[in-house]
Design a protein around this motif. Sequence first.
Motif, PDB file in Angstrom:
ATOM      1  N   THR A 108       0.820  -1.230   0.000  1.00 33.83           N
ATOM      2  CA  THR A 108       0.000   0.000   0.000  1.00 33.83           C
ATOM      3  C   THR A 108       0.852   1.278   0.000  1.00 33.83           C
ATOM      4  N   ILE A 109       2.130   1.187  -0.423  1.00 35.97           N
ATOM      5  CA  ILE A 109       2.916   2.418  -0.554  1.00 35.97           C
ATOM      6  C   ILE A 109       2.403   3.202  -1.759  1.00 35.97           C
ATOM      7  N   THR A 245       4.339   4.173   4.490  1.00 36.56           N
ATOM      8  CA  THR A 245       3.509   3.734   3.344  1.00 36.56           C
ATOM      9  C   THR A 245       2.604   4.845   2.798  1.00 36.56           C
ATOM     10  N   ILE A 246       3.085   6.108   2.888  1.00 34.15           N
ATOM     11  CA  ILE A 246       2.347   7.210   2.278  1.00 34.15           C
ATOM     12  C   ILE A 246       2.644   7.235   0.783  1.00 34.15           C
TER      13      ILE A 246
ATOM     14  N   THR B 108      -2.333   8.033   5.244  1.00 28.50           N
ATOM     15  CA  THR B 108      -1.303   7.318   4.463  1.00 28.50           C
ATOM     16  C   THR B 108      -1.766   6.981   3.040  1.00 28.50           C
ATOM     17  N   ILE B 109      -2.786   7.684   2.526  1.00 25.02           N
ATOM     18  CA  ILE B 109      -3.155   7.464   1.121  1.00 25.02           C
ATOM     19  C   ILE B 109      -2.067   8.071   0.234  1.00 25.02           C
ATOM     20  N   THR B 245      -5.846   2.661   0.714  1.00 17.63           N
ATOM     21  CA  THR B 245      -4.794   3.645   1.025  1.00 17.63           C
ATOM     22  C   THR B 245      -3.524   3.437   0.194  1.00 17.63           C
ATOM     23  N   ILE B 246      -3.690   2.922  -1.032  1.00 16.65           N
ATOM     24  CA  ILE B 246      -2.530   2.815  -1.932  1.00 16.65           C
ATOM     25  C   ILE B 246      -2.257   4.194  -2.538  1.00 16.65           C
TER      26      ILE B 246
HETATM   27  K   LIG Z   1      -0.065   5.095   0.039  1.00 18.10           K
END
Ligand SMILES: [K+]
Lengths: 310, 310
Positions: A108-109, A245-246, B108-109, B245-246
């Motif tokens: 999910t990065i 993971t932003i 964290t999106i 949240t990718i």
């Molecule tokens: K992300």
Amino acid sequence: VGCFARLRIYEENARFVLICLILIIYLLFGASLFNWLEREHEVEQKIEFDEKMQNYRDKFCGDKNETSCDFDAFVEFISNGASTGLLSSRERFDYLGSLFFSATVISTIGFGTSTPHTSWGRLLTIIYGVVGCTCCVLFFNLFLERLVTGMSYILRYLRERKIQNRLKENGTKPVTLLINNEDFNESSSSCEGHMDNWRPSVYKVFFILFSMCLCLINLSAAVYSIMEDWPYIDALYFCFISFATIGFGDYVSHQKDTSNYENPVAYRFLNFILLTFGACFFYCLSNVSSIVVRQLLNWMIKKMDVKVED
Amino acid sequence: VGCFARLRIYEENARFVLICLILIIYLLFGASLFNWLEREHEVEQKIEFDEKMQNYRDKFCGDKNETSCDFDAFVEFISNGASTGLLSSRERFDYLGSLFFSATVISTIGFGTSTPHTSWGRLLTIIYGVVGCTCCVLFFNLFLERLVTGMSYILRYLRERKIQNRLKENGTKPVTLLINNEDFNESSSSCEGHMDNWRPSVYKVFFILFSMCLCLINLSAAVYSIMEDWPYIDALYFCFISFATIGFGDYVSHQKDTSNYENPVAYRFLNFILLTFGACFFYCLSNVSSIVVRQLLNWMIKKMDVKVED
Ligand SMILES: [K+]
Ligand SMILES: [K+]
């Protein structure tokens, strides 16, 4: 009877409402902060950009009118090429590129340097992502469990030695605060069986994890600032954005042509290791510190829950 | 004694190694999948792009040599402008833009449509993010807790009615499988106190959550495909990428000029609500399904842990 009980609000609900309020206030505060920090720079940049743009327009279309010059169409063309990655000579979906893409999905990065463009690609990204993210969450959770178990093991060993030393000096006093948190019950109930029920305090675990993350992020930033030729602060920013993971995608490691790196294979491997460990440790940190914040919320609720009548 | 015990591998460690192996295989499989799906399209696009690029080059610099024409410098200028957002007329760090930026950090999106460009902005993004992500993880966890509590409450009510109906028919048989998972112990231990220790099975919760997510993602995709004029499949892709949240940033909602939307304020609010609920529900789903996968791993380990001697 406290005022929450009178209002028929249970503690669990009060806690949820409280975190919602805190988040909204925190967001509004963040908006002011970044508006203040970034606004001026943005306006300056924008003016400079527009000036340069006008110069280019004059240069390329000086004597022609807009319809015959196609300047705006060209700008849009380049802009699309930049956002889809076609402008760069680097291939996005060769095997290693696809591997990188898969990793950005399940972790999910989502750097967004490579994204699917076909309908089937997009549909299967959804299916691949649902399964992959689930497995990745489990991986992070098991990593947290193993890490806390390992930490408990070491801390228990240190504590036992300390107690033995104390006993020699004929002094006994309690050493650590024990917090019965479910997560810590679970994660330390492994190897040792029921021999010793002692568990490290969540504050101690938080402190150790925080120090480990600080070391890791500084080490990684040093590596990236050398390998990618970024200023240290930008490398630090990249590490945080990736580890949490932003993944904004403004700085992405290992995106230059391989000829730019001294040992591209080793660097690719190191990059993978650093990002994996970084994400794992930051996941652990945010989970453990969210328990600390939860304790804080409970304390706040207790304070607010004034006894109205007895 | 099973073979794991003989090899001195504890079940917890075996589980961790197993998830690592599964993830590596899954990543390699994903690499092949997306390489197969996207490669051809990418090559075609690249050829088309390069052709168009050559046409533009001929048009703008037909009779001049490269140094006097500055074509490549101009392309780089536009490309930078596109990635930093300067090319768009939309302001990135006005108050509402900063609010959006803060939200993409703490959730964290990280769409990456607005990123800090000053050193202070970057440094404070780190500090803001550490605190914010922690609070947001707690928010998601409390949401999960509240949701499972609510679900247990409804399911218990339905079960009690069912049992009463059964008793009238003079038949008794066990209705639901009970799984003693820590997360479910904790999250359902609220309102009702010790009146009833019954808890819904994790599979039932998973099934209900999965259905809810499916409804929510389809509803949201319908909204976005109308409001943003995207094909339905692209809207679905955007919803998944955001909810999980990718946040690739190739599709981002509410990025056009406000004049493009019928009711921009209402749409901004709806957008916020959909993204928040989507992220919450997908967090819940990935946590609950990671418990299901964990059960699966335990089952696999039991199968693999062949009894070597008794
Ligand atoms: K992300
Ligand atoms: K992202």
